[in-house]
Enzyme design. Structure first.
Site, mmCIF file in Angstrom:
data_model
loop_
_atom_site.group_PDB
_atom_site.id
_atom_site.type_symbol
_atom_site.label_atom_id
_atom_site.label_comp_id
_atom_site.label_asym_id
_atom_site.label_seq_id
_atom_site.Cartn_x
_atom_site.Cartn_y
_atom_site.Cartn_z
ATOM 1 N N HIS A 36 0.862 -1.189 0.000
ATOM 2 C CA HIS A 36 0.000 0.000 0.000
ATOM 3 C C HIS A 36 0.894 1.233 0.000
ATOM 4 O O HIS A 36 1.606 1.496 0.959
ATOM 5 C CB HIS A 36 -0.915 -0.018 1.223
ATOM 6 C CG HIS A 36 -1.874 1.133 1.234
ATOM 7 N ND1 HIS A 36 -2.896 1.253 0.325
ATOM 8 C CD2 HIS A 36 -1.943 2.228 2.020
ATOM 9 C CE1 HIS A 36 -3.559 2.369 0.566
ATOM 10 N NE2 HIS A 36 -2.995 2.986 1.575
ATOM 11 N N ASP A 38 0.913 5.077 -0.228
ATOM 12 C CA ASP A 38 0.182 6.351 -0.196
ATOM 13 C C ASP A 38 0.903 7.396 -1.036
ATOM 14 O O ASP A 38 2.091 7.644 -0.833
ATOM 15 C CB ASP A 38 0.056 6.846 1.248
ATOM 16 C CG ASP A 38 -0.965 6.043 2.026
ATOM 17 O OD1 ASP A 38 -2.117 5.949 1.565
ATOM 18 O OD2 ASP A 38 -0.622 5.508 3.101
ATOM 19 N N ASP A 151 -8.269 1.462 1.486
ATOM 20 C CA ASP A 151 -7.954 2.405 2.567
ATOM 21 C C ASP A 151 -8.848 3.636 2.681
ATOM 22 O O ASP A 151 -8.819 4.304 3.708
ATOM 23 C CB ASP A 151 -6.480 2.844 2.464
ATOM 24 C CG ASP A 151 -5.929 3.333 3.803
ATOM 25 O OD1 ASP A 151 -6.487 2.923 4.840
ATOM 26 O OD2 ASP A 151 -4.962 4.115 3.813
ATOM 27 N N HIS A 417 -6.418 9.474 -0.919
ATOM 28 C CA HIS A 417 -7.173 9.449 0.333
ATOM 29 C C HIS A 417 -6.431 10.041 1.537
ATOM 30 O O HIS A 417 -6.993 10.080 2.632
ATOM 31 C CB HIS A 417 -7.666 8.025 0.641
ATOM 32 C CG HIS A 417 -6.567 7.012 0.732
ATOM 33 N ND1 HIS A 417 -6.170 6.270 -0.356
ATOM 34 C CD2 HIS A 417 -5.780 6.626 1.754
ATOM 35 C CE1 HIS A 417 -5.183 5.457 0.015
ATOM 36 N NE2 HIS A 417 -4.926 5.663 1.296
HETATM 37 ZN ZN LIG Z 1 -3.519 4.797 2.456
#
Ligand SMILES: [Zn+2]
Length: 1002
Positions: A36, A38, A151, A417
């Site tokens: 994951h 970001d 997420d 997000h």
């Molecule tokens: Zn995230």
């Protein structure tokens, strides 16, 4: 967003009994390796690339090539593209293509980012998805088919619709309210995201179990990182010796049974939440697989070990992509429950952890993101109109496209997000703002170049040497009548159009700069067109003179009134009147008193004031509010002691200015409301303009640990039911729900573009140009959270600088509409778009140069029916054949796109604005001739209908069909059958349809 946030939840959930509904039989676990990543949050994109993100792709590609059985899913395209364009060697690129062909590397989702679902507008969701999909398709001929929305903080009902339109076969989410997971909400179903599109665009949806997207990092015999043998990423540089903190103990003959038991136990716990024996076991978490070698070297023997004992353990395991898992699940032919269009918002992880603060966090960034998106929208259509039927000047199209691409990238990025949500660290916010600002500068330059390009013409009628030019572009496909507001340096002016005719205008003193003046101009601009205005100083600026001067507004002042002296007897009321409303202001309080709406002749009591929630930042004192969470202990308290008022009355606009002072004696106000009513002169279209009360606010700087709301209290008997939108696409009904704890915060919802409350006859509608949290905490009340400033002593927030000590002053805008249901229903969508896509004013950019006259390059106006919105008109520049087979063959032959942007393909997307049954007329299907829609671009040679992101020819798209209790849906396997249409098409309620249009070059 990191795994740490899950810890309290995991501890609770481990104590829960799972539903236990799973049928007997051996379990098949699909181990899906992922990282994951970001795009922002704590570290900038550049920092992330350096510390781990580039290494993820470099090492994964190498390791997949070393073992046939190994798999990996890649999610966020921004990092992948940076690696592909800036890091990957030719050999690695070759390996990537092979791995994709073999289905061992799989792109899922495929957007630039994993966008937030609560506070993003669906235009921007489509943009960021299109940006990623365009790259993947052009480069690899790949079209992602599964989502991986693990997420985002809560799930919107718009997402399943958009993903179905993009051609996805299954949708995956994770963060839904803890109550729902505890109540054993069925975690797999078929979702009909839109009540109007219904079965047509339904999509199978999988919600992850209580462990979410991370593999357990705590296992009984190891106090390190569980199944993360590569440990934890290190910033700013990877360690030179390759030894990372917290690397798990390698798998050895001595401990392999312990590892196997831990993995199998976790698989069995997860399995208990699902109906089939197929279990999705995500292997990864935030910032993982930067050293894929050590990861696979340990997992390979572990999986072999489990499989050799599968019968005894009751579990078999295999590496899988997400597609492998969904294909196996689909093949089981299970009949699924159907879910309607309700969303999963808001989201709480614990009784006192309602994730409703981020609806408002970093309001300035939320506003900038939307303005950037609106500017991009305008730039796209202006450039398309410039290029077709033939470029009208010497502008370099490659340069022009580059300006647009830069802003597409920046607007896509900020939908992440941990971006538009306001949950990032200050340095990452600065990064988003820089990218947006530089992208906007480029597009404004492009737009100014288009205006100035082409033959220059004499300036008779426009401003003389001492004057200014202003060019105003209307990006909507309807004629718009609106007020353009400029700040100028002289008090008397006359405003004329291109032909020298006077234009209604009004001038008044600026509230911001003492030596400046605010000029309001009434502009009427046809769809996708621009107009020029000349502004010339006049000597006198006297009303009644022969010169067509802007009228001067006069100001009425009302001295400071104290809150504690507010009387409850008869009020002395001051009216402000236009053709639609009479706003009554109470001279004894300087607050709004009521509004009379002309059409229904109803007077609604209405007052507005600013309140603040005083929240806790000390962990020792209980739950805290932070950038994610809103955790008020008590009801909001008034944030002011006194109000001053001015009424600036003009012939065109009347402005009511209310200044709210924190203390009786303070010199500076903390809050202000500027309310504007327009008086539309005879002969101009007043439908939208007359019906809105524009309010701009001044909020801040706030004191520490305050959350500021504007509360509007009315005598509408709303029964405390609020309606707020999902992403500007559809409305959700939000009745007030009483909880045993944290009820204030849990009754907050996101408002991206609109919200309303109503009683039997009237509706109060709010329209917004950025996202806010919104709630109804009392009957007839609606409150909008406008700003937050917080600090807390939670180590984790402090360590990452995530406390949200936001000292800014913000100036959000709302439009208020009051009226009968029928009127507000008809006006809501178009007014919302009018606010979102206000005309672009080019003023400073033109630097006194006379723009070319429209006569020399006259373009036909574009006017769509009122229920149809031109969602995009652009030249994407993708370089691929619309024919999939041909495109794949070209790729195989080594023709790998990017050589030169394709300027011939025009992307056109239309959106029917209304739901089925919402309005007797506007909800009807609408038939349009595409040739007429894009008139002026030249003769049309071909129209192709495409999937939402352009990658599929819809006639070849066959989505999977999933059996439901109501039978196999006919519509969900394909797009609704459509006859091969010519340029005439019919669009049904809420449909979004995407076309490639080709014109004959001239
Ligand atoms: Zn995230």
């Amino acid at each position: 967003m990191g795994p740490l946030r899950w810890l309290p939840l995991l501890v609770r959930l481990l104590l829960l009994r799972p539903p236990g509904a799973r049928p007997e039989g051996p379990i098949r676990a699909f181990v899906v390796p992922h990282s994951h990543m970001d795009v922002g949050w704590v570290y900038t994109v550049q920092e992330s690339m350096r510390a781990y993100a580039a290494n993820v792709y470099t090492s994964v590609v190498e390791e997949l090539s070393r073992g046939q059985q190994r798999r990996f899913i890649a999610v966020e395209q921004e990092f992948f593209r940076l690696w592909w364009d800036g890091v990957a060697s030719d050999q690695q690129k070759h390996q990537v293509r092979r791995l994709l062909d073999e289905g061992r590397l799989e792109f899922v989702l495929g957007g630039q980012v994993m966008h937030d679902e609560a506070v993003t507008h669906f235009d921007d969701q489509i943009l960021q998805l299109t940006e990623g999909h365009g790259f993947l398709y052009e480069t690899f001929g790949i079209r992602p088919q599964f989502s991986w929305h693990v997420d985002p903080f809560g799930a919107s009902a718009t997402t399943p619709t958009l993903f179905a339109l993009a051609g996805f076969n299954a949708h995956l989410i994770s963060r839904i309210d803890y109550n729902l997971k505890e109540a054993r909400q069925e975690l797999q179903f078929v979702w009909q995201g839109s009540p109007s599109l219904s079965v047509q665009q339904q999509i199978f949806t999988h919600i992850m179990d209580q462990y979410s997207y991370c593999t357990p990092s705590h296992i009984p015999f190891s106090n390190r990182s569980g199944f993360y043998w590569n440990g934890v990423a290190v910033f700013p540089e990877p360690p030179a010796d390759g030894v990372y903190p917290n690397m798990s103990e390698p798998v050895t003959p001595a401990n392999i049974d312990l590892y196997a038991e831990a993995l199998v136990a976790n698989v069995k716990q997860r399995a208990a939440w699902f109906r089939t024996p197929h279990v999705l076991w995500p292997w990864g978490c935030d910032k993982q697989f930067f050293n894929a070698s050590v990861q696979f070297a340990n997992m390979d023997p572990l999986l072999d070990h489990i499989n050799s004992r599968a019968a005894k353990l009751g579990v078999s395991v295999q590496y899988a992509t997400l597609g492998d898992y969904f294909r196996a699940l689909h093949a089981l032919n299970v009949t699924w429950r159907t879910r309607d269009h309700h969303d999963f918002l808001p989201y709480s992880t614990e009784p006192f952890q309602a994730w409703t603060g981020f609806y408002t966090s970093r309001s300035a960034l939320k506003g900038l993101a939307r303005r950037a998106s609106a500017l991009l929208y305008a730039g796209e259509s202006m450039f398309t109109r410039y290029m077709w039927p033939a470029p009208r000047g010497p502008l370099d199209p490659a340069w022009a496209l580059q300006q647009l691409q830069q802003l597409r990238w920046a607007v896509s990025e900020v939908q992440h997000h941990d971006a538009i949500t306001g949950t990032e660290s200050p340095k990452v916010r600065d990064m988003y703002e820089e990218h947006l600002a530089s992208g906007m500068l480029g597009v404004r330059k492009l737009m100014a170049s288009i205006v100035l390009d082409g033959p220059q013409s004499p300036t008779s009628g426009c401003a003389g040497p001492a004057g200014h030019f202003v060019t105003v572009y209307n990006p909507l496909a309807w004629t718009v009548t609106t007020i353009i507001t400029l700040t100028i340096g002289f008090p008397g002016v006359s405003v004329t159009d291109e032909l020298g005719h006077p234009v209604p205008a009004q001038i008044q003193n600026s509230t911001e700069t003492p030596s400046a003046y605010v000029l309001h101009i009434l502009a009427t601009i046809p769809g996708l067109s621009y107009r020029h205005y000349g502004i010339r100083p006049t000597a006198g600026a006297q009303e009644g003179t022969q010169e067509p001067a802007a009228t001067v507004a006069s100001t009425l002042r009302f001295g400071r009134r104290l809150r504690r002296h507010a009387s409850h007897g008869a009020s002395r009321l001051v009216p402000v009147v236009n053709d639609c409303y009479t706003v009554l202001l109470d001279q004894d309080t300087n607050l709004m008193h009521s509004i009379r709406e002309r059409q229904s002749n109803r007077t609604v009591r209405m007052t507005q004031e600013f309140l603040e929630y005083h929240v806790n930042g000390d962990l020792k004192q209980g739950p805290i509010s932070d950038n994610y969470m809103f955790t008020p202990k008590d009801a909001a308290a008034p944030a002011w002691e006194a109000v001053e008022m001015e009424i600036v009355a003009g012939k065109l606009v009347t402005e009511i200015r209310q200044y709210f002072y924190r203390n009786v004696t303070t010199r500076d106000y903390t809050y202000a409301i500027y309310s504007r009513l327009t008086h539309v002169p005879q002969g101009h279209d007043r439908e939208l303009l007359c019906h809105r009360i524009e309010q701009q606010y001044h909020v801040g700087p706030l004191e520490l640990n305050r959350e500021a709301v504007l509360r509007t209290s009315t005598d509408l008997n709303s029964r405390q039911v609020l309606y707020s939108d999902n992403n500007g696409y559809q409305m959700q009904r939000r009745p007030y729900l009483a909880y045993s704890n944290n009820s204030i915060a849990r009754n907050y919802y996101p408002m991206v573009q609109s919200a309303f409350m109503e009683d039997g006859s009237s509706r109060l509608l709010l329209l917004s140009e950025r996202a806010h949290g919104i709630s109804s905490q009392g009957n007839g009340q609606v409150e909008v959270m406008l700003h937050r400033r917080l600090w807390n002593n939670f180590d984790w927030d402090l360590g990452y600088n995530l406390t949200l000590n936001d000292t800014s002053v913000v100036h959000p805008v709302l439009w208020l509409l009051l009226g009968p249901w029928s009127v507000t229903t008809a006006l809501r969508q178009r007014s919302g778009l009018a606010l979102q896509h206000r005309p672009v004013v080019l003023f400073g950019e033109l630097a006194g140069t006379a723009p070319n006259r429209p006569g020399s390059q006259k373009q036909e106006a574009v006017t769509l029916p009122p229920n149809l919105h031109l969602q995009i008109l652009s030249i994407p520049g993708w370089n691929y054949s619309s024919n999939h087979t041909e495109h794949v063959q070209n790729l195989q032959k080594g023709h790998r796109g990017k050589a030169q942007a394709d300027l011939h393909r025009v992307l056109l997307r239309l959106h029917h604005l209304y739901e089925v049954g919402e309005d007797p007329v506007l909800s009807q299907p609408v038939t349009v001739d595409l040739e007429a829609v894009v008139c002026g671009l030249g003769p049309m040679v071909a129209v192709e209908e495409r999937s939402l992101t352009g990658t599929w020819d819809v006639s070849t798209l066959r989505r999977w069909s999933w059996a439901t209790e109501t039978g196999h849906c006919r519509g969900c396997s394909t797009f609704p059958s459509r006859s091969p249409e010519g340029p005439t098409i019919t669009i049904h309620p809420k449909e979004i349809r995407t076309f490639f249009v080709h014109f004959r070059q001239q």
